[in-house]
Design a protein around this motif. Structure first.
Motif, PDB file in Angstrom:
ATOM      1  N   ALA A   1      -1.879  -0.651  10.392  1.00 32.53           N
ATOM      2  CA  ALA A   1      -0.855  -0.731   9.311  1.00 32.53           C
ATOM      3  C   ALA A   1       0.171   0.253   9.184  1.00 32.53           C
ATOM      4  O   ALA A   1       0.969   0.468   8.015  1.00 32.53           O
TER       5      ALA A   1
ATOM      6  N   ALA B   1      -5.515   1.070   4.521  1.00 37.20           N
ATOM      7  CA  ALA B   1      -4.574   0.865   5.826  1.00 37.20           C
ATOM      8  C   ALA B   1      -5.052   1.640   6.983  1.00 37.20           C
ATOM      9  O   ALA B   1      -5.479   3.024   6.769  1.00 37.20           O
TER      10      ALA B   1
ATOM     11  N   VAL C   1       0.315  -4.615   4.113  1.00 39.20           N
ATOM     12  CA  VAL C   1       0.100  -3.475   3.081  1.00 39.20           C
ATOM     13  C   VAL C   1       0.947  -3.848   1.896  1.00 39.20           C
ATOM     14  O   VAL C   1       0.569  -3.878   0.723  1.00 39.20           O
TER      15      VAL C   1
ATOM     16  N   VAL D   1      -2.333   3.624  -1.598  1.00 37.34           N
ATOM     17  CA  VAL D   1      -3.147   3.207  -0.324  1.00 37.34           C
ATOM     18  C   VAL D   1      -3.717   4.339   0.311  1.00 37.34           C
ATOM     19  O   VAL D   1      -3.253   5.251   0.586  1.00 37.34           O
TER      20      VAL D   1
ATOM     21  N   VAL E   1      -6.069  -1.349  -1.497  1.00 39.11           N
ATOM     22  CA  VAL E   1      -5.739  -1.324   0.159  1.00 39.11           C
ATOM     23  C   VAL E   1      -6.028  -0.272   1.078  1.00 39.11           C
ATOM     24  O   VAL E   1      -5.989   0.837   0.419  1.00 39.11           O
TER      25      VAL E   1
ATOM     26  N   LEU F   1       4.107   4.309   3.164  1.00 34.72           N
ATOM     27  CA  LEU F   1       2.859   3.368   2.273  1.00 34.72           C
ATOM     28  C   LEU F   1       3.364   3.216   0.904  1.00 34.72           C
ATOM     29  O   LEU F   1       3.336   4.543   0.377  1.00 34.72           O
TER      30      LEU F   1
ATOM     31  N   ARG G   1      -0.771  -4.670  -1.900  1.00 32.49           N
ATOM     32  CA  ARG G   1      -0.427  -3.840  -2.765  1.00 32.49           C
ATOM     33  C   ARG G   1       0.243  -4.689  -4.090  1.00 32.49           C
ATOM     34  O   ARG G   1       0.269  -4.180  -5.170  1.00 32.49           O
TER      35      ARG G   1
END
Ligand SMILES: NC(=O)c1ccc[n+]([C@@H]2O[C@H](COP(=O)([O-])OP(=O)(O)OC[C@H]3O[C@@H](n4cnc5c(N)ncnc54)[C@H](OP(=O)(O)O)[C@@H]3O)[C@@H](O)[C@H]2O)c1
Length: 232
Positions: free
Chosen positions: A9, A30, A18, A47, A28, A43, A22
């Motif tokens: 990810a 990752a 992702v 996360v 999530v 990100l 999300r």
């Protein structure tokens, strides 16, 4: 909220996945190989990131990734992968081993480790294969073999885990991610027709909502993308 583990990810299709999950409010987790400090700024907030090299992974590495997920996990998308573009007679033993380790061995070990967590949530396991698993492509023999092996394993796991954890494999076609540069693919003309990763991620999300055990983004999907792209 449902929870999902997405491997690979830190880039490409995984990173786009992702964003998809999300934006739906899912929890999530990752995974990526890069250091957290390099990935975190890219990100979405909230996360959880787990860093692990999946090339020849040890038991500890696999356990660490699994333990980063909740005891009850709704979805695992095993997406991390790599390729090396090379004629078969010039592909080195190390390159062959790397592709098998990352694309086939690691997802199978993760599937084993995640099985109890997925079963606890009546969750689903989704492998990311490739359209390269079928047909024949120059300079892609080993990559194609690793994805074909994953495909065969997915068919058997589906049978073994029927009624406990549904197993699915999704085969994207050529996608405009960094994978091709990392793999050493030259600047070929066809690259301008490769599908954007966010579009592929949305198609993967839709396929996961369905119940088809194997989904392939074939020529029709690519054509629709090329037409949509030419209109924007
Ligand atoms: N792009 C395509 O045309 C295409 C087509 C069909 C199928 N696929 C499949 O889709 C999946 C995602 O590919 P992508 O195009 O998004 O590629 P990508 O942009 O290169 O992303 C690959 C991801 O896998 C991770 N990864 C690679 N080697 C790893 C290792 N040794 N240990 C842990 N993580 C590792 C990468 O982490 P780092 O970047 O941090 O190393 C990255 O997060 C792969 O399984 C690929 O085979 C891609």
């Amino acid at each position: 909220m449902p929870s999902v583990l997405i491997t690979g990810a830190s880039d490409g299709i995984g990173r786009a996945l992702v964003e998809c999950y999300r934006s739906k409010g899912w929890t999530v987790i990752a995974h990526g190989r890069r250091q957290a400090s390099r990935v975190a700024p890219q990100l979405p907030a909230q996360v959880k990131y787990v860093e692990a090299d999946l090339n020849m992974p040890t038991e500890d590495t696999i356990a660490r990734v699994a333990q980063a997920t909740p005891d009850s996990l709704d979805l695992a998308i095993l997406n991390a992968g790599m390729g090396v573009v090379a004629p078969p007679e010039r592909t080195t033993p190390a390159q062959i081993n790397d592709m098998i380790a990352v694309n086939t061995t690691a997802p199978l070990l993760l599937a084993q480790a995640l099985f109890p967590r997925l079963q606890a949530a009546q969750g689903k396991l989704t492998f990311i294969g490739s359209t390269a698993a079928r047909g024949a492509h120059r300079d892609f023999a080993v990559y194609a073999a690793t994805k074909a092996a994953l495909s065969g394993a997915a068919r058997s796991l589906r049978l073994e885990w029927e009624g406990r954890v549904p197993v699915q494999i999704i085969h994207p076609g050529p996608t405009a991610t960094g994978m091709h540069d990392k793999a050493g693919l030259g600047d070929i003309a066809a690259r301008k027709y490769f599908t954007a990763p966010d579009r592929v991620a949305r198609a993967i999300e839709t396929a996961i909502e369905g119940d088809k055990p194997s989904v392939r983004f074939g020529p029709l999907f690519m054509l629709r993308h090329a037409i949509a792209g030419s209109r924007t």
